[in-house]
Design an enzyme around this catalytic site. Structure first.
Site, PDB file in Angstrom:
ATOM      1  N   LYS A  78       0.813  -1.219   0.000  1.00  0.00           N
ATOM      2  CA  LYS A  78       0.000   0.000   0.000  1.00  0.00           C
ATOM      3  C   LYS A  78       0.839   1.257   0.000  1.00  0.00           C
ATOM      4  O   LYS A  78       0.309   2.362  -0.036  1.00  0.00           O
ATOM      5  CB  LYS A  78      -0.918   0.004   1.230  1.00  0.00           C
ATOM      6  CG  LYS A  78      -1.894  -1.160   1.156  1.00  0.00           C
ATOM      7  CD  LYS A  78      -2.794  -1.250   2.345  1.00  0.00           C
ATOM      8  CE  LYS A  78      -3.770  -2.400   2.172  1.00  0.00           C
ATOM      9  NZ  LYS A  78      -3.326  -3.650   2.810  1.00  0.00           N
ATOM     10  N   LYS A 132     -10.564 -16.394  -6.737  1.00  0.00           N
ATOM     11  CA  LYS A 132     -10.686 -16.853  -5.342  1.00  0.00           C
ATOM     12  C   LYS A 132     -11.878 -16.148  -4.692  1.00  0.00           C
ATOM     13  O   LYS A 132     -12.037 -14.936  -4.856  1.00  0.00           O
ATOM     14  CB  LYS A 132      -9.378 -16.485  -4.615  1.00  0.00           C
ATOM     15  CG  LYS A 132      -9.399 -16.657  -3.113  1.00  0.00           C
ATOM     16  CD  LYS A 132      -8.097 -16.091  -2.527  1.00  0.00           C
ATOM     17  CE  LYS A 132      -8.044 -16.209  -1.023  1.00  0.00           C
ATOM     18  NZ  LYS A 132      -8.731 -15.221  -0.252  1.00  0.00           N
ATOM     19  N   LYS A 157     -14.273 -11.390   0.040  1.00  0.00           N
ATOM     20  CA  LYS A 157     -15.126 -10.227   0.288  1.00  0.00           C
ATOM     21  C   LYS A 157     -14.728  -9.091  -0.642  1.00  0.00           C
ATOM     22  O   LYS A 157     -15.562  -8.346  -1.137  1.00  0.00           O
ATOM     23  CB  LYS A 157     -14.964  -9.749   1.735  1.00  0.00           C
ATOM     24  CG  LYS A 157     -15.774 -10.545   2.719  1.00  0.00           C
ATOM     25  CD  LYS A 157     -15.330 -10.276   4.132  1.00  0.00           C
ATOM     26  CE  LYS A 157     -14.209 -11.144   4.494  1.00  0.00           C
ATOM     27  NZ  LYS A 157     -13.940 -11.779   5.656  1.00  0.00           N
TER      28      LYS A 157
HETATM   29  P1  ADP Z   1     -11.514 -12.372   2.362  1.00  0.00           P
HETATM   30  O1  ADP Z   1     -10.596 -12.627   1.199  1.00  0.00           O
HETATM   31  O2  ADP Z   1     -12.926 -12.686   2.023  1.00  0.00           O
HETATM   32  O3  ADP Z   1     -11.349 -10.966   2.951  1.00  0.00           O
HETATM   33  P2  ADP Z   1     -10.062 -13.188   4.693  1.00  0.00           P
HETATM   34  O4  ADP Z   1      -8.755 -12.698   4.142  1.00  0.00           O
HETATM   35  O5  ADP Z   1     -10.703 -12.390   5.798  1.00  0.00           O
HETATM   36  O6  ADP Z   1     -11.096 -13.384   3.498  1.00  0.00           O
HETATM   37  O7  ADP Z   1      -9.848 -14.682   5.171  1.00  0.00           O
HETATM   38  C1  ADP Z   1     -10.247 -15.204   6.409  1.00  0.00           C
HETATM   39  C2  ADP Z   1      -9.893 -16.678   6.428  1.00  0.00           C
HETATM   40  O8  ADP Z   1     -10.640 -17.397   5.433  1.00  0.00           O
HETATM   41  C3  ADP Z   1      -8.430 -16.960   6.131  1.00  0.00           C
HETATM   42  O9  ADP Z   1      -8.011 -18.025   6.956  1.00  0.00           O
HETATM   43  C4  ADP Z   1      -8.407 -17.402   4.677  1.00  0.00           C
HETATM   44  O10 ADP Z   1      -7.361 -18.289   4.401  1.00  0.00           O
HETATM   45  C5  ADP Z   1      -9.781 -18.086   4.530  1.00  0.00           C
HETATM   46  N1  ADP Z   1     -10.295 -17.879   3.162  1.00  0.00           N
HETATM   47  C6  ADP Z   1     -10.688 -16.704   2.617  1.00  0.00           C
HETATM   48  N2  ADP Z   1     -11.111 -16.866   1.344  1.00  0.00           N
HETATM   49  C7  ADP Z   1     -10.967 -18.185   1.068  1.00  0.00           C
HETATM   50  C8  ADP Z   1     -11.220 -18.996  -0.101  1.00  0.00           C
HETATM   51  N3  ADP Z   1     -11.717 -18.466  -1.207  1.00  0.00           N
HETATM   52  N4  ADP Z   1     -10.957 -20.311  -0.019  1.00  0.00           N
HETATM   53  C9  ADP Z   1     -10.455 -20.863   1.122  1.00  0.00           C
HETATM   54  N5  ADP Z   1     -10.194 -20.165   2.239  1.00  0.00           N
HETATM   55  C10 ADP Z   1     -10.435 -18.839   2.234  1.00  0.00           C
END
Ligand code: ADP
Ligand code: TRP
Length: 326
Positions: A113, A193, A196
């Site tokens: 960032k 992937k 959010k």
């Molecule tokens: P996001 O990408 O939705 O913001 P986070 O980074 O908050 O998700 O991830 C929270 C947890 O969920 C982490 O342990 C991450 O490895 C898991 N996670 C997030 N997206 C996925 C996905 N598409 N497949 C598997 N695990 C995921």
């Protein structure tokens, strides 16, 4: 008995990727015999991005309700909200005085960032110090995290060791990262992937109509209904396969490959399966979201247990640094 600890950011309502990639494996790990699990909702970290108090609290509750809906045992484990333990903020300041500036400037989470520095607040810059405090305040031995958090764990070990060396003592337990190589990658409705940040997620806790809309938005190709389809390249099947039994997944695969079974049919089957398979989790999630008193009670019980350890550790730190513990 090894203490495992991990933080879950409260940056949104958990989606299917979070459930399959983090919540279910976390619950399984916490249930394993020799583990003493400390899992917390990192709501102080989420202040780096989420400033709205109502929204932040909503996400804290949604994250807590998801873990509880999937059966996380809060009696056996310690489940709490990061900000309920004030000692973590105190420890963060103390540790920041043992953290070299270049270490933070080299963090990927900051460097990514740093082209837009006016958007970076100091909280984001010192994020790894708060994360270090989260871990060493509870004498954690192992920290299960995704690959993206590896550098943060290395910083944590460095900061804790620097402090121990300065006072020539073992004030802090030096934790180890547990990075699982084969974590499942759940694809989103657009094939990237599920995340959010891409707005391509499936929120299994939504009311039926809204959930159906998300499932219907899964991107597919334009193979006509009557023609055979390549199941392995079909996102609907890829998602179905992750949650259904092998037999059910094979049935969908055969139907897709036989033709006369369109993507719309597959989406309806996926939707029906989610409703059936997660019926009880959906109900429990709603129950918790509609009973914030109960949810808060669970979090406060967890905080009570976490606080006991935090107080002992902060006392060790203050004794060494020469501050009084009131
Ligand atoms: P996001 O990408 O939705 O913001 P986070 O980074 O908050 O998700 O991830 C929270 C947890 O969920 C982490 O342990 C991450 O490895 C898991 N996670 C997030 N997206 C996925 C996905 N598409 N497949 C598997 N695990 C995921
Ligand atoms: N930074 C972690 C993430 O984004 C969340 C987190 C905060 C954490 N504090 C922690 C993870 C302590 C493990 C231990 O996923």
């Amino acid at each position: 008995m090894a203490r495992i600890l991990t933080g879950i950011q409260s940056t949104g309502r958990p989606h299917l990727g979070n459930i399959l990639g983090a919540i279910k494996p976390g619950i399984k790990m916490a249930g394993e015999a020799n583990n003493d699990a400390y899992f917390f909702i990192a709501d102080l970290h989420s202040l780096t991005t989420i400033k709205d108090p109502g929204l932040r609290e909503e996400y804290v509750h949604a994250v807590a309700a998801s873990w509880l809906a999937f059966g996380f045992d809060t009696d056996k484990n310690v489940f709490y909200r990061q900000s309920d333990i004030h000692e973590v903020a105190e420890l963060t300041w103390i540790l920041s005085c043992f953290t070299p500036y270049p270490m933070l400037a080299n963090a990927h989470s900051f460097k990514d960032k740093s082209k837009n520095l006016h958007d970076v607040n100091a909280g984001l810059f010192t994020y790894p110090v708060l994360m270090t405090a989260d871990i060493i305040l509870y004498d954690a031995d192992f920290v299960p995290v995704g690959k993206d958090q590896k550098q943060h764990l290395e910083m944590c070990r460095d900061i804790a060791s620097t402090f121990n060396r300065e006072y020539d003592s073992e004030v802090f337990v030096i934790p180890e990262a547990m990075i699982s190589k084969d974590t499942m990658l759940v694809p989103g409705t657009d094939g990237r992937k599920m995340s959010k940040s891409y707005n391509n997620y499936i929120d299994i806790f939504l009311p039926e109509k809204a959930l159906k809309k998300q499932i219907m938005s899964i991107v597919t190709d334009s193979t006509p209904l009557e023609e055979p389809k390549d199941a392995e390249n079909c996102l609907v099947y890829q998602l179905f396969k992750l949650i259904a039994s092998e037999r059910d997944a094979n049935t969908m695969k055969s139907k897709l490959e036989a033709g006369n079974y369109g993507y719309g049919h597959a989406k309806k089957d996926l939707f029906g399966f989610i409703l059936d398979n997660y019926k009880s989790e959906r109900e429990k999630f709603d129950e918790f979201m509609n009973d914030k008193v109960m949810l808060e009670m669970k979090l406060q019980q967890g905080a009570e247990k976490a606080r006991q350890v935090a107080r002992e550790v902060i006392k060790r730190v203050k004794d060494k640094t020469g501050y009084k513990t009131n």
